[in-house]
Design an enzyme around this catalytic site. Structure first.
Site, mmCIF file in Angstrom:
data_model
loop_
_atom_site.group_PDB
_atom_site.id
_atom_site.type_symbol
_atom_site.label_atom_id
_atom_site.label_comp_id
_atom_site.label_asym_id
_atom_site.label_seq_id
_atom_site.Cartn_x
_atom_site.Cartn_y
_atom_site.Cartn_z
ATOM 1 C CG PHE A 143 -1.891 1.183 1.192
ATOM 2 C CD1 PHE A 143 -3.087 1.090 0.491
ATOM 3 C CD2 PHE A 143 -1.590 2.380 1.840
ATOM 4 C CE1 PHE A 143 -3.976 2.170 0.432
ATOM 5 C CE2 PHE A 143 -2.473 3.458 1.782
ATOM 6 C CZ PHE A 143 -3.658 3.349 1.088
ATOM 7 C CG ASP A 228 5.499 3.751 1.650
ATOM 8 O OD1 ASP A 228 5.545 4.400 2.704
ATOM 9 O OD2 ASP A 228 4.467 3.624 0.973
ATOM 10 C CE LYS A 257 -0.143 5.826 7.821
ATOM 11 N NZ LYS A 257 -1.567 6.108 8.011
HETATM 12 C C1 LIG Z 1 2.934 2.510 3.786
HETATM 13 C C2 LIG Z 1 2.013 3.630 3.451
HETATM 14 N N1 LIG Z 1 2.303 4.421 2.409
HETATM 15 C C3 LIG Z 1 1.516 5.455 2.077
HETATM 16 C C4 LIG Z 1 0.362 5.746 2.778
HETATM 17 C C5 LIG Z 1 -0.494 6.899 2.392
HETATM 18 O O1 LIG Z 1 -0.376 7.938 3.315
HETATM 19 P P1 LIG Z 1 -1.417 9.141 3.352
HETATM 20 O O2 LIG Z 1 -2.733 8.568 3.772
HETATM 21 O O3 LIG Z 1 -0.833 10.112 4.322
HETATM 22 O O4 LIG Z 1 -1.473 9.696 1.973
HETATM 23 C C6 LIG Z 1 0.024 4.950 3.880
HETATM 24 C C7 LIG Z 1 -1.209 5.210 4.630
HETATM 25 O O5 LIG Z 1 -1.715 4.407 5.357
HETATM 26 C C8 LIG Z 1 0.862 3.861 4.213
HETATM 27 O O6 LIG Z 1 0.583 3.059 5.247
#
Ligand SMILES: Cc1ncc(COP(=O)(O)O)c(C=O)c1O
Length: 410
Positions: A143, A228, A257
């Site tokens: 994700f 990520d 986050k």
């Molecule tokens: C690993 C990862 N990447 C990207 C995102 C996306 O982040 P945002 O909701 O701040 O756009 C998330 C959100 O849960 C995530 O867990």
């Protein structure tokens, strides 16, 4: 959840009338927070183990964070990237000192940080290496966010369905299978992009040597390694970046986050060499690097250090995992996955996860879900051992209540 039925229905009705229907929100109205606790409009207290989905790193209303934000708001909140500002400079300097990275790009969310990473990897290949490489190898069940670039990197059909066509050039391979990554890389590949631990996918921790193998493959094939760390970063797993525990050095890392403790922020960190893929005007963000968010983030870094929160995450995380292991004796509980304060309880379809979340709310605990089978716990990094005991006790009784309702409804 102490509201009258009328009040609850009224909230749900108001929400239905004004919001686009893409969320399933519990009819609870939180009005304030204090440490690890949230309070609703009836002053009922909840242990917040959802933590704003891994955002509330310092919990709620942390005095140092509140006063830094208030102070900065009274000075200047936004200047744009037409000009320099001290909090952004300081934050970038600190993040580079703390990591492999030499350069930082600021934005406002995790998905934007990943957009920046995808764009930089492609442009670096085109303009610095002068190679026609644009493909990115990602993981199934990964994700990376909801905007179209990050969504294209997201190897989960349920998020992508009905938004196609997405960006071309993304390839998905099974997670924790380094050979699959090697086979998927070709002459047009610019990067491998992975979460060090899959978060939304269900707290999947790879083998200890997986990321190291990916690093070696990326080096041999001359492609970039993008990690990520939007969910795993900022101390969540017990080190500031999760990659530190896997003994690898990536080329690009994204975080967001918990970085500013609740103020929206995202950051992409990279090496100097890779950063040269960007030139003035090639990428940007109006709010990115604004003084308010960056001052908040500098304060989060201060507090993580001053309150020794990485150590706290390691200790309370281990305790949480141990307690969750204890729950695996219960019918319908299949296992535990995670690291630090990113923990998941794996349940079978015998346990209705939505019902457990409702029962937990009734008992004063917020939790989230992840993947197809996991209840996810993301307490603030300031959580105490006593609060961990308490949260798991509530979770246990919530599971029992959900099971009895499930059986009762059959
Ligand atoms: C690993 C990862 N990447 C990207 C995102 C996306 O982040 P945002 O909701 O701040 O756009 C998330 C959100 O849960 C995530 O867990």
């Amino acid at each position: 959840m102490e509201q009258s039925i009328e009040e609850t229905l009224d909230l749900a009705e108001r929400a239905k009338r004004v919001f686009t229907p893409n969320y399933r929100q519990a009819p609870v109205l939180f009005v304030r927070g204090e440490g690890v606790f949230l309070y609703d409009n009836q002053d009922k207290r909840y242990l917040d183990f959802a933590g704003g989905i891994a955002v509330s790193s310092l919990g709620h209303n942390h005095p140092k964070l509140v006063s830094a934000i208030a102070d900065q708001a009274g000075k200047v909140m936004q200047t744009s990237n037409l000009f320099l500002n001290e909090p952004a400079l300081e934050l970038a300097e600190r993040l580079t000192q703390m990591s492999f990275a030499d350069r930082v790009f600021f934005c406002n969310s995790g998905t934007e940080a990943n957009e920046a990473a995808i764009k930089l990897a492609r442009r670096y290949m085109k303009t610095v290496r002068k190679e026609n490489r644009y493909k990115i190898v990602c993981a199934q069940n990964g994700f990376h966010g909801r905007t179209l670039g990050s969504l294209s990197a997201t190897g989960q059909e349920k998020y992508r369905a009905d938004f196609e066509p997405l960006l071309p050039g993304f390839v998905y391979v099974p997670y924790n299978d380094a050979n699959a990554v090697e086979e998927a890389i070709d002459d047009e590949t610019c990067a491998v992009m992975m979460e060090p631990i899959q978060g939304e996918g269900g707290l999947i921790v790879p083998d200890d040597d997986y990321l190291k193998k990916l690093r070696a493959i990326c080096d041999a094939k001359h492609v970039l390694l993008i990690l990520d760390e939007v969910q795993t970063g900022v101390g969540r797993t017990g080190t500031f970046f999760a990659y530190e525990q896997f003994d690898v050095t990536p080329d690009i890392v994204t975080i967001a986050k918990g970085l500013a403790g609740g103020v929206p922020i995202g950051a992409m960190l990279c090496t100097r060499e890779v950063s040269e893929g960007f030139t003035p005007g090639s990428h940007g963000s109006t709010f990115g690097g604004n003084p308010l968010a960056c001052r908040a983030a500098c304060t989060v870094l201060d507090v993580i250090k001053e309150e020794n929160l990485l150590q706290n995450v390691r200790e309370t995380g281990e305790q949480l995992q141990h307690h969750l292991q204890g729950l695996t004796k219960m019918r319908g509980v299949a296992g535990v996955r995670g690291r630090g304060l990113l923990q998941g309880l794996v349940v079978t379809p015998q346990i209705n996860r939505a019902q457990v979340r409702i029962e937990a709310l009734l008992r004063g605990l917020t939790i989230t879900q992840a993947g197809e089978d996991t209840l996810r716990l993301l307490p603030p990094l300031i959580v105490t051992p006593g609060q961990i005991d308490w949260g798991v006790a509530i979770l246990r009784s919530s599971i029992i209540a959900a099971m009895s309702r499930f059986v009762g409804s059959n």
